[in-house]
Design a protein around this motif. Sequence first.
Motif, PDB file in Angstrom:
ATOM      1  N   ASP A  87      -1.334  54.364  16.108  1.00 33.11           N
ATOM      2  CA  ASP A  87      -2.344  54.122  15.075  1.00 33.11           C
ATOM      3  C   ASP A  87      -2.768  52.665  14.987  1.00 33.11           C
ATOM      4  OD1 ASP A  87      -2.491  56.772  14.207  1.00 33.11           O
ATOM      5  OD2 ASP A  87      -0.770  56.500  12.872  1.00 33.11           O
ATOM      6  N   ALA A  88      -2.227  51.799  15.812  1.00 33.11           N
ATOM      7  CA  ALA A  88      -2.520  50.369  15.717  1.00 33.11           C
ATOM      8  C   ALA A  88      -3.756  49.988  16.534  1.00 33.11           C
ATOM      9  CB  ALA A  88      -1.301  49.563  16.135  1.00 33.11           C
ATOM     10  N   HIS A  89      -4.815  50.800  16.409  1.00 34.65           N
ATOM     11  CA  HIS A  89      -6.084  50.481  17.071  1.00 34.65           C
ATOM     12  C   HIS A  89      -6.660  49.218  16.449  1.00 34.65           C
ATOM     13  CE1 HIS A  89      -7.075  54.823  18.574  1.00 34.65           C
ATOM     14  NE2 HIS A  89      -5.819  54.483  18.806  1.00 34.65           N
ATOM     15  N   ALA A  90      -7.452  48.503  17.211  1.00 38.28           N
ATOM     16  CA  ALA A  90      -8.015  47.225  16.772  1.00 38.28           C
ATOM     17  C   ALA A  90      -8.768  47.350  15.449  1.00 38.28           C
ATOM     18  CB  ALA A  90      -8.936  46.668  17.853  1.00 38.28           C
ATOM     19  N   GLU A  91      -9.569  48.393  15.301  1.00 40.34           N
ATOM     20  CA  GLU A  91     -10.372  48.553  14.091  1.00 40.34           C
ATOM     21  C   GLU A  91      -9.491  48.747  12.855  1.00 40.34           C
ATOM     22  OE1 GLU A  91     -12.647  49.792  17.692  1.00 40.34           O
ATOM     23  OE2 GLU A  91     -10.700  50.367  16.891  1.00 40.34           O
ATOM     24  N   ARG A  92      -8.482  49.584  12.986  1.00 44.62           N
ATOM     25  CA  ARG A  92      -7.580  49.810  11.845  1.00 44.62           C
ATOM     26  C   ARG A  92      -6.751  48.568  11.547  1.00 44.62           C
ATOM     27  NH1 ARG A  92      -5.311  55.643  13.355  1.00 44.62           N
ATOM     28  NH2 ARG A  92      -6.519  55.334  15.226  1.00 44.62           N
ATOM     29  N   GLU A  93      -6.403  47.820  12.588  1.00 46.76           N
ATOM     30  CA  GLU A  93      -5.669  46.573  12.392  1.00 46.76           C
ATOM     31  C   GLU A  93      -6.534  45.562  11.633  1.00 46.76           C
ATOM     32  OE1 GLU A  93      -2.230  45.679  13.428  1.00 46.76           O
ATOM     33  OE2 GLU A  93      -2.373  47.840  13.135  1.00 46.76           O
ATOM     34  N   SER A 114     -16.652  45.642  16.630  1.00 46.13           N
ATOM     35  CA  SER A 114     -15.630  46.083  17.561  1.00 46.13           C
ATOM     36  C   SER A 114     -16.119  45.925  18.989  1.00 46.13           C
ATOM     37  CB  SER A 114     -15.289  47.551  17.280  1.00 46.13           C
ATOM     38  OG  SER A 114     -14.292  47.998  18.153  1.00 46.13           O
ATOM     39  N   THR A 115     -15.182  45.746  19.910  1.00 47.40           N
ATOM     40  CA  THR A 115     -15.560  45.597  21.307  1.00 47.40           C
ATOM     41  C   THR A 115     -15.977  46.916  21.950  1.00 47.40           C
ATOM     42  OG1 THR A 115     -13.232  45.752  21.969  1.00 47.40           O
ATOM     43  CG2 THR A 115     -14.159  43.534  21.668  1.00 47.40           C
ATOM     44  N   SER A 116     -15.630  48.026  21.325  1.00 51.31           N
ATOM     45  CA  SER A 116     -16.062  49.328  21.838  1.00 51.31           C
ATOM     46  C   SER A 116     -16.272  50.276  20.664  1.00 51.31           C
ATOM     47  CB  SER A 116     -15.026  49.909  22.803  1.00 51.31           C
ATOM     48  OG  SER A 116     -13.844  50.204  22.118  1.00 51.31           O
ATOM     49  N   ARG A 117     -16.830  51.434  20.948  1.00 48.94           N
ATOM     50  CA  ARG A 117     -17.123  52.415  19.905  1.00 48.94           C
ATOM     51  C   ARG A 117     -15.832  52.849  19.223  1.00 48.94           C
ATOM     52  NH1 ARG A 117     -19.002  54.914  15.909  1.00 48.94           N
ATOM     53  NH2 ARG A 117     -20.282  56.772  16.077  1.00 48.94           N
ATOM     54  N   PRO A 118     -15.729  52.688  17.906  1.00 49.88           N
ATOM     55  CA  PRO A 118     -14.518  53.137  17.213  1.00 49.88           C
ATOM     56  C   PRO A 118     -14.309  54.648  17.373  1.00 49.88           C
ATOM     57  CG  PRO A 118     -15.803  51.682  15.804  1.00 49.88           C
ATOM     58  CD  PRO A 118     -16.656  52.004  17.006  1.00 49.88           C
ATOM     59  N   CYS A 119     -13.062  55.033  17.537  1.00 48.16           N
ATOM     60  CA  CYS A 119     -12.744  56.461  17.635  1.00 48.16           C
ATOM     61  C   CYS A 119     -12.966  57.114  16.270  1.00 48.16           C
ATOM     62  CB  CYS A 119     -11.305  56.654  18.104  1.00 48.16           C
ATOM     63  SG  CYS A 119     -10.040  56.257  16.871  1.00 48.16           S
ATOM     64  N   ALA A 120     -12.902  58.424  16.229  1.00 48.23           N
ATOM     65  CA  ALA A 120     -13.151  59.159  14.986  1.00 48.23           C
ATOM     66  C   ALA A 120     -12.169  58.783  13.885  1.00 48.23           C
ATOM     67  CB  ALA A 120     -13.098  60.666  15.248  1.00 48.23           C
ATOM     68  N   ALA A 124     -13.066  57.048  10.375  1.00 50.77           N
ATOM     69  CA  ALA A 124     -12.641  57.643   9.112  1.00 50.77           C
ATOM     70  C   ALA A 124     -11.899  56.618   8.252  1.00 50.77           C
ATOM     71  CB  ALA A 124     -11.749  58.858   9.370  1.00 50.77           C
ATOM     72  N   ALA A 125     -11.078  55.775   8.883  1.00 50.78           N
ATOM     73  CA  ALA A 125     -10.367  54.724   8.144  1.00 50.78           C
ATOM     74  C   ALA A 125     -11.363  53.733   7.557  1.00 50.78           C
ATOM     75  CB  ALA A 125      -9.375  54.005   9.054  1.00 50.78           C
ATOM     76  N   ALA A 126     -12.399  53.407   8.316  1.00 50.24           N
ATOM     77  CA  ALA A 126     -13.443  52.504   7.826  1.00 50.24           C
ATOM     78  C   ALA A 126     -14.181  53.135   6.651  1.00 50.24           C
ATOM     79  CB  ALA A 126     -14.402  52.151   8.958  1.00 50.24           C
ATOM     80  N   ALA A 127     -14.442  54.433   6.735  1.00 50.85           N
ATOM     81  CA  ALA A 127     -15.120  55.138   5.636  1.00 50.85           C
ATOM     82  C   ALA A 127     -14.251  55.112   4.381  1.00 50.85           C
ATOM     83  CB  ALA A 127     -15.434  56.578   6.044  1.00 50.85           C
ATOM     84  N   PHE A 136     -20.817  47.752  17.570  1.00 47.74           N
ATOM     85  CA  PHE A 136     -19.837  47.679  18.651  1.00 47.74           C
ATOM     86  C   PHE A 136     -20.485  47.298  19.966  1.00 47.74           C
ATOM     87  CE2 PHE A 136     -21.340  52.027  18.886  1.00 47.74           C
ATOM     88  CZ  PHE A 136     -21.396  52.293  20.247  1.00 47.74           C
ATOM     89  N   GLY A 137     -19.642  46.749  20.840  1.00 50.48           N
ATOM     90  CA  GLY A 137     -20.049  46.398  22.187  1.00 50.48           C
ATOM     91  C   GLY A 137     -20.881  45.131  22.257  1.00 50.48           C
ATOM     92  N   PRO A 138     -21.007  44.592  23.471  1.00 49.89           N
ATOM     93  CA  PRO A 138     -21.735  43.338  23.650  1.00 49.89           C
ATOM     94  C   PRO A 138     -23.226  43.446  23.307  1.00 49.89           C
ATOM     95  CG  PRO A 138     -21.002  44.213  25.767  1.00 49.89           C
ATOM     96  CD  PRO A 138     -20.401  45.069  24.705  1.00 49.89           C
ATOM     97  N   SER A 139     -23.779  44.643  23.327  1.00 51.79           N
ATOM     98  CA  SER A 139     -25.188  44.800  22.948  1.00 51.79           C
ATOM     99  C   SER A 139     -25.352  45.077  21.456  1.00 51.79           C
ATOM    100  CB  SER A 139     -25.848  45.901  23.781  1.00 51.79           C
ATOM    101  OG  SER A 139     -25.185  47.123  23.577  1.00 51.79           O
ATOM    102  N   LEU A 140     -24.264  45.004  20.705  1.00 51.23           N
ATOM    103  CA  LEU A 140     -24.267  45.183  19.246  1.00 51.23           C
ATOM    104  C   LEU A 140     -24.927  46.495  18.822  1.00 51.23           C
ATOM    105  CD1 LEU A 140     -25.079  41.517  18.211  1.00 51.23           C
ATOM    106  CD2 LEU A 140     -22.873  42.682  18.088  1.00 51.23           C
ATOM    107  N   VAL A 141     -24.431  47.576  19.386  1.00 52.01           N
ATOM    108  CA  VAL A 141     -24.935  48.904  19.046  1.00 52.01           C
ATOM    109  C   VAL A 141     -24.614  49.192  17.573  1.00 52.01           C
ATOM    110  CG1 VAL A 141     -24.740  51.382  19.519  1.00 52.01           C
ATOM    111  CG2 VAL A 141     -24.655  49.729  21.399  1.00 52.01           C
ATOM    112  N   ASP A 142     -25.618  49.631  16.847  1.00 55.56           N
ATOM    113  CA  ASP A 142     -25.449  49.955  15.431  1.00 55.56           C
ATOM    114  C   ASP A 142     -24.868  51.358  15.324  1.00 55.56           C
ATOM    115  OD1 ASP A 142     -25.646  50.472  12.729  1.00 55.56           O
ATOM    116  OD2 ASP A 142     -27.743  49.865  12.565  1.00 55.56           O
ATOM    117  N   ALA A 143     -23.606  51.442  14.917  1.00 51.53           N
ATOM    118  CA  ALA A 143     -22.950  52.743  14.754  1.00 51.53           C
ATOM    119  C   ALA A 143     -23.176  53.299  13.365  1.00 51.53           C
ATOM    120  CB  ALA A 143     -21.454  52.606  15.029  1.00 51.53           C
TER     121      ALA A 143
END
Length: 151
Positions: A87-93, A114-120, A124-127, A136-143
């Motif tokens: 559970d120690a993914h970068a986003e949750r950390e 985040s450096t990549s698309r956050p997992c589900a 959910a933790a962000a929500a 996320f990502g170097p092109s700053l994709v709006d998730a």
Amino acid sequence: MIAMRPLVPCTRRSAIAHAAIMLVAGQSWAVGHSSASEPDRKWYEAAAAQRKLAESWGDQSYGAVLVLDGTVAGEGPSRVVKNQDADAHAEREAIRDAQRRLGRTDMAGSVLYSTSRPCALCEAAAARAGVSRMYFGPSLVDAGVPRPVAQ
């Protein structure tokens, strides 16, 4: 490519038509795009620095930061391998770090980079934390606005 999340069920044809109408009207058709919350490359670079930190100790190649009121409130290198914690993914950390630093669980108004698309589960933790937007990502994709796990 930017993935579209329509507000109502639609066909590919209606999604393309909607995008064309929005572009002609001078508005963005990207999901959740908001001119009030434009991404800032420096925050992605901060997330990339967290990724490099994770890599330096042999962990997975992911990093994230949580930004609140124009400053980094939480930093998140992946600690999955280091802590032997799935559970120690970068986003949750990053979210946990911000919550510890600020002494509260509500992160309303914050933006997760985040450096990549956050997992589900990270989304959910962000929500749950009240994160307002994710890029996320170097092109700053709006998730968009984080969504809880679908039941």
